[in-house]
Write a protein that holds these residues in place. Sequence first.
Motif, PDB file in Angstrom:
ATOM      1  N   ASN A  41       0.813  -1.220   0.000  1.00 20.58           N
ATOM      2  CA  ASN A  41       0.000   0.000   0.000  1.00 20.58           C
ATOM      3  C   ASN A  41       0.850   1.277   0.000  1.00 20.58           C
ATOM      4  O   ASN A  41       0.395   2.316  -0.458  1.00 20.58           O
ATOM      5  N   TYR A  42       2.107   1.222   0.474  1.00 21.21           N
ATOM      6  CA  TYR A  42       2.958   2.425   0.358  1.00 21.21           C
ATOM      7  C   TYR A  42       3.283   2.710  -1.107  1.00 21.21           C
ATOM      8  O   TYR A  42       3.483   3.861  -1.488  1.00 21.21           O
ATOM      9  N   HIS A  43       3.348   1.678  -1.918  1.00 16.79           N
ATOM     10  CA  HIS A  43       3.571   1.905  -3.349  1.00 16.79           C
ATOM     11  C   HIS A  43       2.327   2.521  -3.990  1.00 16.79           C
ATOM     12  O   HIS A  43       2.429   3.356  -4.881  1.00 16.79           O
ATOM     13  N   ALA A  44       1.157   2.079  -3.497  1.00 16.73           N
ATOM     14  CA  ALA A  44      -0.092   2.537  -4.112  1.00 16.73           C
ATOM     15  C   ALA A  44      -0.312   4.037  -3.925  1.00 16.73           C
ATOM     16  O   ALA A  44      -1.022   4.661  -4.709  1.00 16.73           O
ATOM     17  N   ILE A  45       0.296   4.630  -2.891  1.00 23.01           N
ATOM     18  CA  ILE A  45       0.026   6.055  -2.633  1.00 23.01           C
ATOM     19  C   ILE A  45       0.972   6.975  -3.408  1.00 23.01           C
ATOM     20  O   ILE A  45       0.985   8.174  -3.168  1.00 23.01           O
ATOM     21  N   THR A  46       1.742   6.415  -4.340  1.00 21.96           N
ATOM     22  CA  THR A  46       2.627   7.271  -5.153  1.00 21.96           C
ATOM     23  C   THR A  46       1.849   7.957  -6.275  1.00 21.96           C
ATOM     24  O   THR A  46       2.400   8.781  -6.988  1.00 21.96           O
ATOM     25  N   VAL A  47       0.573   7.580  -6.451  1.00 23.36           N
ATOM     26  CA  VAL A  47      -0.304   8.317  -7.381  1.00 23.36           C
ATOM     27  C   VAL A  47      -1.560   8.728  -6.599  1.00 23.36           C
ATOM     28  O   VAL A  47      -1.808   8.205  -5.512  1.00 23.36           O
ATOM     29  N   ALA A  48      -2.336   9.655  -7.167  1.00 27.45           N
ATOM     30  CA  ALA A  48      -3.525  10.150  -6.453  1.00 27.45           C
ATOM     31  C   ALA A  48      -4.478   8.994  -6.140  1.00 27.45           C
ATOM     32  O   ALA A  48      -4.620   8.068  -6.936  1.00 27.45           O
ATOM     33  N   TYR A  49      -5.112   9.055  -4.966  1.00 30.60           N
ATOM     34  CA  TYR A  49      -6.014   7.964  -4.576  1.00 30.60           C
ATOM     35  C   TYR A  49      -6.997   8.481  -3.525  1.00 30.60           C
ATOM     36  O   TYR A  49      -6.767   9.513  -2.899  1.00 30.60           O
ATOM     37  N   ALA A  50      -8.074   7.716  -3.312  1.00 29.84           N
ATOM     38  CA  ALA A  50      -9.057   8.050  -2.270  1.00 29.84           C
ATOM     39  C   ALA A  50      -8.826   7.098  -1.099  1.00 29.84           C
ATOM     40  O   ALA A  50      -8.817   5.877  -1.290  1.00 29.84           O
ATOM     41  N   PRO A  51      -8.626   7.647   0.125  1.00 31.67           N
ATOM     42  CA  PRO A  51      -8.300   6.789   1.268  1.00 31.67           C
ATOM     43  C   PRO A  51      -9.283   5.633   1.505  1.00 31.67           C
ATOM     44  O   PRO A  51      -8.869   4.497   1.725  1.00 31.67           O
ATOM     45  N   ASP A  52     -10.588   5.907   1.431  1.00 38.98           N
ATOM     46  CA  ASP A  52     -11.557   4.827   1.689  1.00 38.98           C
ATOM     47  C   ASP A  52     -11.458   3.726   0.647  1.00 38.98           C
ATOM     48  O   ASP A  52     -11.598   2.541   0.940  1.00 38.98           O
ATOM     49  N   GLU A  53     -11.235   4.156  -0.578  1.00 36.52           N
ATOM     50  CA  GLU A  53     -11.096   3.203  -1.687  1.00 36.52           C
ATOM     51  C   GLU A  53      -9.850   2.336  -1.479  1.00 36.52           C
ATOM     52  O   GLU A  53      -9.874   1.121  -1.666  1.00 36.52           O
ATOM     53  N   LEU A  54      -8.761   2.965  -1.058  1.00 41.42           N
ATOM     54  CA  LEU A  54      -7.517   2.216  -0.826  1.00 41.42           C
ATOM     55  C   LEU A  54      -7.724   1.196   0.297  1.00 41.42           C
ATOM     56  O   LEU A  54      -7.295   0.044   0.210  1.00 41.42           O
ATOM     57  N   ARG A  55      -8.431   1.612   1.361  1.00 41.91           N
ATOM     58  CA  ARG A  55      -8.700   0.704   2.482  1.00 41.91           C
ATOM     59  C   ARG A  55      -9.489  -0.510   1.984  1.00 41.91           C
ATOM     60  O   ARG A  55      -9.173  -1.648   2.286  1.00 41.91           O
ATOM     61  N   ARG A  56     -10.513  -0.238   1.179  1.00 37.43           N
ATOM     62  CA  ARG A  56     -11.360  -1.335   0.670  1.00 37.43           C
ATOM     63  C   ARG A  56     -10.550  -2.263  -0.247  1.00 37.43           C
ATOM     64  O   ARG A  56     -10.605  -3.484  -0.142  1.00 37.43           O
ATOM     65  N   ARG A  57      -9.766  -1.667  -1.101  1.00 38.15           N
ATOM     66  CA  ARG A  57      -9.003  -2.485  -2.050  1.00 38.15           C
ATOM     67  C   ARG A  57      -7.935  -3.326  -1.347  1.00 38.15           C
ATOM     68  O   ARG A  57      -7.631  -4.437  -1.753  1.00 38.15           O
ATOM     69  N   THR A  58      -7.363  -2.761  -0.304  1.00 38.50           N
ATOM     70  CA  THR A  58      -6.346  -3.500   0.453  1.00 38.50           C
ATOM     71  C   THR A  58      -6.983  -4.717   1.109  1.00 38.50           C
ATOM     72  O   THR A  58      -6.443  -5.825   1.091  1.00 38.50           O
ATOM     73  N   TYR A  59      -8.181  -4.497   1.648  1.00 38.51           N
ATOM     74  CA  TYR A  59      -8.907  -5.589   2.306  1.00 38.51           C
ATOM     75  C   TYR A  59      -9.275  -6.662   1.280  1.00 38.51           C
ATOM     76  O   TYR A  59      -9.056  -7.859   1.497  1.00 38.51           O
ATOM     77  N   GLU A  60      -9.819  -6.216   0.165  1.00 43.21           N
ATOM     78  CA  GLU A  60     -10.245  -7.193  -0.853  1.00 43.21           C
ATOM     79  C   GLU A  60      -9.058  -7.984  -1.397  1.00 43.21           C
ATOM     80  O   GLU A  60      -9.168  -9.178  -1.648  1.00 43.21           O
ATOM     81  N   MET A  61      -7.949  -7.310  -1.587  1.00 42.80           N
ATOM     82  CA  MET A  61      -6.762  -8.022  -2.073  1.00 42.80           C
ATOM     83  C   MET A  61      -6.312  -9.053  -1.033  1.00 42.80           C
ATOM     84  O   MET A  61      -5.959 -10.193  -1.382  1.00 42.80           O
ATOM     85  N   SER A  62      -6.345  -8.690   0.234  1.00 42.49           N
ATOM     86  CA  SER A  62      -5.932  -9.620   1.287  1.00 42.49           C
ATOM     87  C   SER A  62      -6.860 -10.831   1.306  1.00 42.49           C
ATOM     88  O   SER A  62      -6.407 -11.977   1.410  1.00 42.49           O
ATOM     89  N   VAL A  63      -8.149 -10.587   1.169  1.00 43.63           N
ATOM     90  CA  VAL A  63      -9.123 -11.695   1.123  1.00 43.63           C
ATOM     91  C   VAL A  63      -8.815 -12.601  -0.066  1.00 43.63           C
ATOM     92  O   VAL A  63      -8.778 -13.830   0.050  1.00 43.63           O
ATOM     93  N   GLY A  64      -8.579 -11.990  -1.209  1.00 37.43           N
ATOM     94  CA  GLY A  64      -8.305 -12.770  -2.424  1.00 37.43           C
ATOM     95  C   GLY A  64      -7.079 -13.655  -2.264  1.00 37.43           C
ATOM     96  O   GLY A  64      -7.071 -14.829  -2.663  1.00 37.43           O
ATOM     97  N   LEU A  65      -6.034 -13.093  -1.666  1.00 36.69           N
ATOM     98  CA  LEU A  65      -4.788 -13.862  -1.495  1.00 36.69           C
ATOM     99  C   LEU A  65      -5.014 -15.051  -0.557  1.00 36.69           C
ATOM    100  O   LEU A  65      -4.582 -16.175  -0.844  1.00 36.69           O
ATOM    101  N   LEU A  66      -5.704 -14.790   0.545  1.00 37.19           N
ATOM    102  CA  LEU A  66      -5.966 -15.879   1.498  1.00 37.19           C
ATOM    103  C   LEU A  66      -6.861 -16.938   0.852  1.00 37.19           C
ATOM    104  O   LEU A  66      -6.614 -18.140   0.979  1.00 37.19           O
TER     105      LEU A  66
END
Length: 329
Positions: A41-66
């Motif tokens: 997620n530190y890499h993801a913030i090198t371009v413009a982003y919405a915090p809530d969206e990043l939180r959701r995407r981080t969670y979904e990616m973690s779910v997908g990996l597990l």
Amino acid sequence: MTRIFSGIQPSGELHIGNYLGAVKNWVALQDEAEAFFCVVNYHAITVAYAPDELRRRTYEMSVGLLAAGIDPAKCSLFVQSQVPEHAELAWIFNTVTPLGELERQTQFKEKSARQEQIMAGLLNYPVLQAADILLYRADTVPVGEDQIQHLELSRVVARNWNARFSPDAPFFPEPKPRLTPTRRIVGLDGQAKMSKSMGNTIGLLEEPAAMWDKLRPAVTDPARQRKTDAGNPEQCATIFQLHKAFSAEATVAEVESNCRGAQWGCIDCKKVLHANMVAELTPIRERAAVLMASPALVADALDHGAAKARAVAQETMTETKEKMGLPLA
Ligand code: SF4
């Protein structure tokens, strides 16, 4: 034992390109190496982003990996910001990375061309990547071909730091690439890369009917206008590549022969592929549904991974700082 590090962007739900190109390989590697897998997620913030969206995407990616089979009992799975030493080591590495090396990076040139204002983080992205890997003193990094240049920079960073602060016995290994066995997955539209932004993907967790809605119109060999036209699977990069990934060897041979001999139509061919994809992906979708409904399970898995990762990261930082004359906290 080989130690590997690999990261993935928090881009939300995995698609089959991510799954075949990286994650399926991670699942295999966790059995044969000491593995650190990170949602970067530190890499993801090198371009413009919405915090809530990043939180959701981080969670979904973690779910997908597990759900895809990353097992917290076999490896360390965590989110990058849970281990602040990534940023600390990246700062240290900034001091031994020549600016010219960063400006030469192809990804920087491509990404910066799309930005009105270029932030320093975008330029320094590969330095953070070097820190990600070297924080665990990983000697091997599973990468796609497009990541080789960044890995080369990590080797330069390790070499420069070792030359200055640990010349007699290199402290940081120069990590070697290990190319992922599945080459870049072609998009459903026949474009070179399956990518969410190009809208040519199938989500890993899509329902069978939705999957079929995308597979049915996917690009095939243009020579096959009618069922009676002989085809060439090599000219049907998307479907044939997916068959190779999801179907048994005997089925792949049957696809080849039926296509060349015009013994079935493309829809028949795609129906077989769809059935094989559903068979492999249904258990993943079911596991993901359980995890999505139990945020505490996901948080526990990530916390456990972060604690294991942090223990190694802190050892590395202690030695790094000692060698650099930086007082410890
Ligand atoms: Fe592609 Fe299968 Fe059609 Fe051949 S028969 S062109 S491999 S979809």
